[in-house]
Design a protein around this motif. Structure first.
Motif, short mmCIF file in Angstrom:
data_model
loop_
_atom_site.label_atom_id
_atom_site.label_comp_id
_atom_site.label_asym_id
_atom_site.label_seq_id
_atom_site.Cartn_x
_atom_site.Cartn_y
_atom_site.Cartn_z
N VAL A 108 0.84 -1.20 0.00
CA VAL A 108 0.00 0.00 0.00
C VAL A 108 0.87 1.26 0.00
N VAL A 109 1.96 1.24 0.76
CA VAL A 109 2.86 2.40 0.78
C VAL A 109 3.54 2.56 -0.57
N LEU A 110 3.94 1.47 -1.21
CA LEU A 110 4.50 1.58 -2.56
C LEU A 110 3.47 2.14 -3.54
N GLY A 111 2.22 1.71 -3.43
CA GLY A 111 1.16 2.27 -4.27
C GLY A 111 0.94 3.75 -3.99
N PHE A 112 1.05 4.13 -2.72
CA PHE A 112 0.90 5.53 -2.33
C PHE A 112 1.98 6.38 -3.01
N PHE A 113 3.24 5.95 -2.89
CA PHE A 113 4.32 6.74 -3.48
C PHE A 113 4.30 6.70 -5.00
N ALA A 114 3.88 5.59 -5.59
CA ALA A 114 3.75 5.53 -7.05
C ALA A 114 2.64 6.48 -7.52
N GLY A 115 1.53 6.52 -6.80
CA GLY A 115 0.46 7.45 -7.16
C GLY A 115 0.87 8.90 -6.99
N ALA A 116 1.63 9.19 -5.94
CA ALA A 116 2.11 10.56 -5.73
C ALA A 116 3.08 10.96 -6.85
N ALA A 117 3.97 10.05 -7.24
CA ALA A 117 4.90 10.35 -8.33
C ALA A 117 4.16 10.53 -9.65
N LEU A 118 3.18 9.69 -9.91
CA LEU A 118 2.40 9.80 -11.15
C LEU A 118 1.64 11.12 -11.19
N GLN A 119 0.98 11.49 -10.09
CA GLN A 119 0.22 12.73 -10.08
C GLN A 119 1.14 13.95 -10.15
N SER A 120 2.29 13.88 -9.53
CA SER A 120 3.26 14.98 -9.62
C SER A 120 3.74 15.14 -11.05
N HIS A 121 3.99 14.03 -11.74
CA HIS A 121 4.39 14.09 -13.15
C HIS A 121 3.27 14.68 -14.01
N GLU A 122 2.03 14.26 -13.77
CA GLU A 122 0.90 14.80 -14.53
C GLU A 122 0.73 16.30 -14.27
N ASP A 123 0.90 16.71 -13.03
CA ASP A 123 0.78 18.13 -12.71
C ASP A 123 1.86 18.94 -13.40
N GLU A 124 3.07 18.41 -13.45
CA GLU A 124 4.18 19.11 -14.11
C GLU A 124 3.96 19.16 -15.61
#
Length: 152
Positions: A108-124
């Motif tokens: 779940v923590v890996l999914g959390f950080f993967a989702g945060a990285a994905l959303q940060s990339h999309e925002d950028e």
């Protein structure tokens, strides 16, 4: 004298205070039940909540991709609860539950950080390109001799 029974001491500090391990059936049952509940919670957070949050039958509305920042705190809470369950199970010497909850917390923590990285990339990626602020024709933002407008 009569032989009266004597009571054992109230507290014997010389005796080891090791808890016996939890029964294997209860350990496996608790492990399976907790993993099942966590998988349901993750599915609701990752799939159903965004689906119903952005469900719209009107084709004229502006559809934008959902932001994961809304859902990541709930996913993080599931990871924290799984970690807490792993700690409690390890203290109770329920090894199967402790290992499965530790694995779920890690996933779940890996999914959390993967989702945060994905959303940060999309925002950028969706951030607008900054507009030039100086006079048109300047190359590096140095003195005005570099600008075509000032005869450089």
């Amino acid at each position: 004298m009569s032989d009266l029974p004597t009571a054992p001491p109230a507290f014997d500090s010389s005796a080891p205070s090791v808890k016996p391990p939890v029964g294997r059936g209860a350990d496996v049952g608790a492990s399976c039940g907790l993993v099942f509940l966590e998988l349901i919670a993750v599915a609701v957070i990752v799939v159903l909540w965004p689906f119903f949050d952005h469900f719209d039958l009107d084709p004229a509305t502006d559809s934008q991709s959902p932001s994961l920042w809304r859902y990541l705190p709930a996913l993080g809470a599931v990871g924290v609860l799984a970690f807490a369950a792993a700690v409690i199970a390890s203290r109770a010497r329920a090894t199967v539950t402790a290992v499965s909850q530790g694995a779920m917390a890690l996933l779940v923590v890996l999914g959390f950080f993967a989702g945060a990285a994905l959303q940060s990339h999309e925002d950028e990626k969706n951030r607008p390109v900054p507009a030039p602020t100086g006079p048109v024709g300047c190359r590096s933002g140095g003195d005005s001799s570099e600008c075509a407008r000032y005869g450089g």
